[in-house]
Design an enzyme around this catalytic site. Structure first.
Site: not given
Ligand code: 5GP
Ligand code: MG
Length: 181
Positions: A105, A109
């Site tokens: 996204d 991360t």
């Protein structure tokens, strides 16, 4: 499509990726990985918990000798610094690491994970993701294997959750706007 319960779930708007779509993606990505990593010492790393389901399917389409490992980090948005909640069990020095994710996204991360893993002297580090939502990307992360680019909608199923639920759906579905607020 089997008469699976959440098709009638009030939170679900529509199916984005059917079981058949996913099977095709796993088979074609698995074949590519088989070619690309032939003769190399490969370790597949799933990011828990979402990446687990995709890893389980795609690894069975990779016709190579390989190992599996798992990692979990605390999520962004909680206001705290990101940290490793569960680290790899094995040493990756000299190994070819392929990180398997459910969805990229913002990329934050993976950006974090890639920097951590790169610091451990692997032979290489690459990324394989089922879904890619570029509309919200903040950190530019290289993606070697991508199943599908998706629009800016919230999805669940096939590893992806909403409050811990829906990970076991065999397909990927779009959540209704009203649910997300
Ligand atoms: P990123 O750091 O790239 O913003 O975060 C990616 C992670 O956030 C994904 O691996 C996933 O766990 C979660 N995520 C991002 N978008 C969605 C979504 O649409 N649905 C669900 N269930 N999780 C998401
Ligand atoms: Mg994830």
């Amino acid at each position: 499509m089997s008469g699976y319960y959440t098709i009638h779930d009030p939170h679900i708007e529509r199916v984005l990726l059917t079981e058949e779509d996913i099977a095709e993606i796993c088979s074609s990505i698995g074949a590519r990985i088989t070619e690309d990593y032939r003769g190399k010492d490969l370790v597949l790393v799933a990011l828990l918990r979402g990446g687990l389901v995709f890893l389980a399917d795609v690894c069975r389409h990779i016709e190579l000798d390989l190992t599996l490992d798992f990692m979990a980090i605390s999520s962004y948005g909680s206001g705290e610094a990101v940290r490793i909640v569960k680290d790899l069990d094995d040493d990756i020095r000299g190994k070819h690491v392929l990180v398997v994710e459910d969805l990229v996204d913002t990329g934050l991360t993976l950006h974090y994970i890639l920097s951590v893993l790169s610091g451990r002297s692997p032979a290489s580090v690459a990324v394989c993701t089922l879904l890619d939502r570029r509309a919200r990307r903040i950190a530019d992360v290289p993606i070697a294997y991508r199943g599908l680019e998706i629009p800016d909608v919230f999805v669940v199923g096939y590893g992806l959750d909403l409050g811990g639920r829906y990970r076991n759906l065999p397909y990927v579905a779009v959540v209704r706007d009203e649910v997300m607020g």
